[in-house]
Design a protein around this motif. Sequence first.
Motif, PDB file in Angstrom:
ATOM      1  N   ARG A   4       0.806  -1.276   0.139  1.00  0.00           N
ATOM      2  CA  ARG A   4       0.175   0.098  -0.009  1.00  0.00           C
ATOM      3  C   ARG A   4       0.860   1.289   0.068  1.00  0.00           C
ATOM      4  NH1 ARG A   4      -5.597  -0.812   0.787  1.00  0.00           N
ATOM      5  NH2 ARG A   4      -5.997  -2.950   1.542  1.00  0.00           N
ATOM      6  N   PHE A   5       2.276   1.225   0.449  1.00  0.00           N
ATOM      7  CA  PHE A   5       2.920   2.288   0.548  1.00  0.00           C
ATOM      8  C   PHE A   5       2.984   3.468  -0.861  1.00  0.00           C
ATOM      9  CE2 PHE A   5       5.837   0.231   3.784  1.00  0.00           C
ATOM     10  CZ  PHE A   5       4.555   0.330   4.815  1.00  0.00           C
TER      11      PHE A   5
ATOM     12  N   VAL B 196       0.623   5.969  -0.953  1.00  0.00           N
ATOM     13  CA  VAL B 196       0.533   7.115   0.218  1.00  0.00           C
ATOM     14  C   VAL B 196       1.377   8.512  -0.398  1.00  0.00           C
ATOM     15  CG1 VAL B 196       1.226   7.542   2.608  1.00  0.00           C
ATOM     16  CG2 VAL B 196       0.582   5.022   2.048  1.00  0.00           C
TER      17      VAL B 196
ATOM     18  N   GLU C 275       3.564  10.200   7.456  1.00  0.00           N
ATOM     19  CA  GLU C 275       3.070   9.253   6.199  1.00  0.00           C
ATOM     20  C   GLU C 275       2.318   7.897   6.692  1.00  0.00           C
ATOM     21  OE1 GLU C 275       5.678   8.675   2.976  1.00  0.00           O
ATOM     22  OE2 GLU C 275       6.530  10.574   3.426  1.00  0.00           O
TER      23      GLU C 275
ATOM     24  N   SER D 119      -1.119   8.694   8.173  1.00  0.00           N
ATOM     25  CA  SER D 119      -2.105   8.925   7.356  1.00  0.00           C
ATOM     26  C   SER D 119      -2.856   7.843   6.688  1.00  0.00           C
ATOM     27  CB  SER D 119      -1.425   9.860   6.029  1.00  0.00           C
ATOM     28  OG  SER D 119      -0.668   9.308   5.318  1.00  0.00           O
ATOM     29  N   ILE D 120      -2.265   6.517   6.667  1.00  0.00           N
ATOM     30  CA  ILE D 120      -2.922   5.556   5.927  1.00  0.00           C
ATOM     31  C   ILE D 120      -4.166   5.287   6.893  1.00  0.00           C
ATOM     32  CG2 ILE D 120      -2.579   2.937   5.718  1.00  0.00           C
ATOM     33  CD1 ILE D 120       0.242   3.670   5.353  1.00  0.00           C
TER      34      ILE D 120
END
Length: 103
Positions: free
Chosen positions: A27-28, A31, A58, A61-62
């Motif tokens: 998922r990075f 972002v 960061e 923020s997920i």
Amino acid sequence: MSVFVSVEDPEGEPLAGVFELESLFGRFASVPGCCLRFVGEGDDASFNAAQTPLLAAELESIDAAALGTAERAELERLVALCRRHAGKKRTHIRFYGEESSSE
């Protein structure tokens, strides 16, 4: 494939136990920000004391509600590690990619 996370001093000596991210790192790339886009299974990435607060922000923020159970557990562990070590002098949070050996 996996990504391994380690907290180390500048010489690479471990300051905390290494752990594995099995699914969250996928998922990075989506972002927004300057740190997580460099973390993946094909390369290594290292963040120093000045960069780790950005890394932690960061990660925070997920949207955890959009994650599965395993991803959420990995995110919680990684956020806790970053909060604990963010901004500490002579401390690096390092991600080691595990690339396929089929080259």
